[in-house]
Scaffold this active site. Structure first.
Site, PDB file in Angstrom:
ATOM      1  N   GLY A  46      -0.417   0.428  -5.914  1.00 35.06           N
ATOM      2  CA  GLY A  46      -1.102  -0.555  -4.840  1.00 35.06           C
ATOM      3  C   GLY A  46      -0.064  -1.170  -4.143  1.00 35.06           C
ATOM      4  O   GLY A  46       1.249  -1.348  -4.509  1.00 35.06           O
ATOM      5  N   GLN A  51       3.559  -8.111   0.611  1.00 39.32           N
ATOM      6  CA  GLN A  51       4.472  -7.537  -0.073  1.00 39.32           C
ATOM      7  C   GLN A  51       5.627  -6.624   0.813  1.00 39.32           C
ATOM      8  O   GLN A  51       6.574  -6.583   0.457  1.00 39.32           O
ATOM      9  CB  GLN A  51       4.140  -6.471  -0.958  1.00 39.32           C
ATOM     10  CG  GLN A  51       3.430  -7.069  -2.258  1.00 39.32           C
ATOM     11  CD  GLN A  51       2.925  -5.926  -3.184  1.00 39.32           C
ATOM     12  OE1 GLN A  51       1.753  -5.383  -3.224  1.00 39.32           O
ATOM     13  NE2 GLN A  51       3.845  -5.918  -4.312  1.00 39.32           N
ATOM     14  N   CYS A  89       4.474  -4.816 -10.924  1.00 35.62           N
ATOM     15  CA  CYS A  89       4.123  -5.271  -9.665  1.00 35.62           C
ATOM     16  C   CYS A  89       5.617  -4.941  -8.824  1.00 35.62           C
ATOM     17  O   CYS A  89       6.516  -4.983  -9.326  1.00 35.62           O
ATOM     18  CB  CYS A  89       4.034  -6.706  -9.446  1.00 35.62           C
ATOM     19  SG  CYS A  89       3.794  -7.228  -7.667  1.00 35.62           S
ATOM     20  N   LEU A  90       5.444  -3.914  -7.841  1.00 35.61           N
ATOM     21  CA  LEU A  90       6.538  -3.601  -7.070  1.00 35.61           C
ATOM     22  C   LEU A  90       7.352  -4.885  -6.419  1.00 35.61           C
ATOM     23  O   LEU A  90       8.766  -4.486  -6.229  1.00 35.61           O
ATOM     24  CB  LEU A  90       5.895  -2.760  -5.599  1.00 35.61           C
ATOM     25  CG  LEU A  90       5.332  -1.435  -6.244  1.00 35.61           C
ATOM     26  CD1 LEU A  90       4.859  -0.902  -4.796  1.00 35.61           C
ATOM     27  CD2 LEU A  90       6.129  -0.428  -6.893  1.00 35.61           C
ATOM     28  N   HIS A 131      -5.377  -7.030  -8.815  1.00 35.29           N
ATOM     29  CA  HIS A 131      -4.182  -7.282  -8.537  1.00 35.29           C
ATOM     30  C   HIS A 131      -3.641  -7.364  -7.070  1.00 35.29           C
ATOM     31  O   HIS A 131      -3.032  -8.351  -6.749  1.00 35.29           O
ATOM     32  CB  HIS A 131      -3.335  -6.253  -9.002  1.00 35.29           C
ATOM     33  CG  HIS A 131      -1.934  -6.393  -9.008  1.00 35.29           C
ATOM     34  ND1 HIS A 131      -1.191  -6.449 -10.024  1.00 35.29           N
ATOM     35  CD2 HIS A 131      -1.026  -6.196  -8.001  1.00 35.29           C
ATOM     36  CE1 HIS A 131       0.116  -6.846  -9.832  1.00 35.29           C
ATOM     37  NE2 HIS A 131       0.343  -6.402  -8.594  1.00 35.29           N
ATOM     38  N   GLU A 132      -4.175  -6.264  -6.201  1.00 28.27           N
ATOM     39  CA  GLU A 132      -3.806  -6.370  -4.842  1.00 28.27           C
ATOM     40  C   GLU A 132      -4.528  -7.646  -3.990  1.00 28.27           C
ATOM     41  O   GLU A 132      -3.830  -8.197  -3.330  1.00 28.27           O
ATOM     42  CB  GLU A 132      -4.255  -5.143  -4.189  1.00 28.27           C
ATOM     43  CG  GLU A 132      -3.206  -3.817  -4.851  1.00 28.27           C
ATOM     44  CD  GLU A 132      -1.599  -4.400  -4.790  1.00 28.27           C
ATOM     45  OE1 GLU A 132      -1.277  -5.025  -3.813  1.00 28.27           O
ATOM     46  OE2 GLU A 132      -1.122  -3.570  -5.826  1.00 28.27           O
ATOM     47  N   HIS A 135      -2.960 -11.021  -4.164  1.00 27.63           N
ATOM     48  CA  HIS A 135      -1.615 -10.944  -3.335  1.00 27.63           C
ATOM     49  C   HIS A 135      -1.826 -11.460  -1.941  1.00 27.63           C
ATOM     50  O   HIS A 135      -1.281 -12.234  -1.676  1.00 27.63           O
ATOM     51  CB  HIS A 135      -0.914  -9.744  -3.085  1.00 27.63           C
ATOM     52  CG  HIS A 135       0.057  -9.085  -4.192  1.00 27.63           C
ATOM     53  ND1 HIS A 135       1.286  -9.450  -4.538  1.00 27.63           N
ATOM     54  CD2 HIS A 135       0.002  -7.936  -4.907  1.00 27.63           C
ATOM     55  CE1 HIS A 135       1.938  -8.900  -5.110  1.00 27.63           C
ATOM     56  NE2 HIS A 135       1.325  -7.974  -5.538  1.00 27.63           N
TER      57      HIS A 135
END
Length: 145
Positions: A46, A51, A89-90, A131-132, A135
């Site tokens: 994701g 991000q 997480c990226l 999660h996304e 963000h």
């Protein structure tokens, strides 16, 4: 398409509430394409626009069942049943933690053509959606640990 730089913990854009997309344009669709390419290259399941430094309410997800592109996503239902699992997480490389999330969610959003859609997810897809969308609110998984 382009692979974009993923912002990491400490970048203020990750803690800022993203702005609603008021019109879906060719520029929006190009952003979706670039986000998907960036996510797959990372590799991740994701990615949210903040991000990559863009404060817009746009996310892409692929948990193995195909690409999901959502503009202005909003959770409209979630199960009372929750479960705890590892998340990463990226934007926070090499860190994971156990996070409790709803097992099922229903999300309303716009697709790449500006049409309203509904996505239902359970398990990993529900987790990725939550999660996304976090963000987009300036929240990170580490806030739950």
């Amino acid at each position: 398409m382009a692979i974009l730089k993923i912002r990491e913990l400490g970048d203020p854009v990750l803690r800022t509430k993203a702005k609603e997309v008021t019109e879906v344009t060719d520029k929006t669709r190009k952003l979706l394409d670039d986000m998907a390419e960036t996510m797959y290259d990372a590799p991740g399941v994701g990615l949210a626009a903040p991000q990559i430094g863009i404060s817009k309410r746009i996310i892409v997800i692929d948990v193995g069942s195909g690409l999901v592109e959502l503009i202005n996503p909003e959770i409209v239902e979630e199960s009372k049943k929750t479960y705890i699992d590892q998340e990463g997480c990226l934007s926070i490389p090499d860190k994971t933690g156990k996070v409790e999330r709803a097992y099922k969610v229903k999300v309303k959003a716009l697709d790449r053509n500006g049409k309203e859609i509904e996505v239902k997810g359970k398990g990993l897809l529900a987790r990725a959606l939550q999660h996304e969308i976090d963000h987009l609110e300036g929240r990170l998984f580490v806030d739950y640990i």
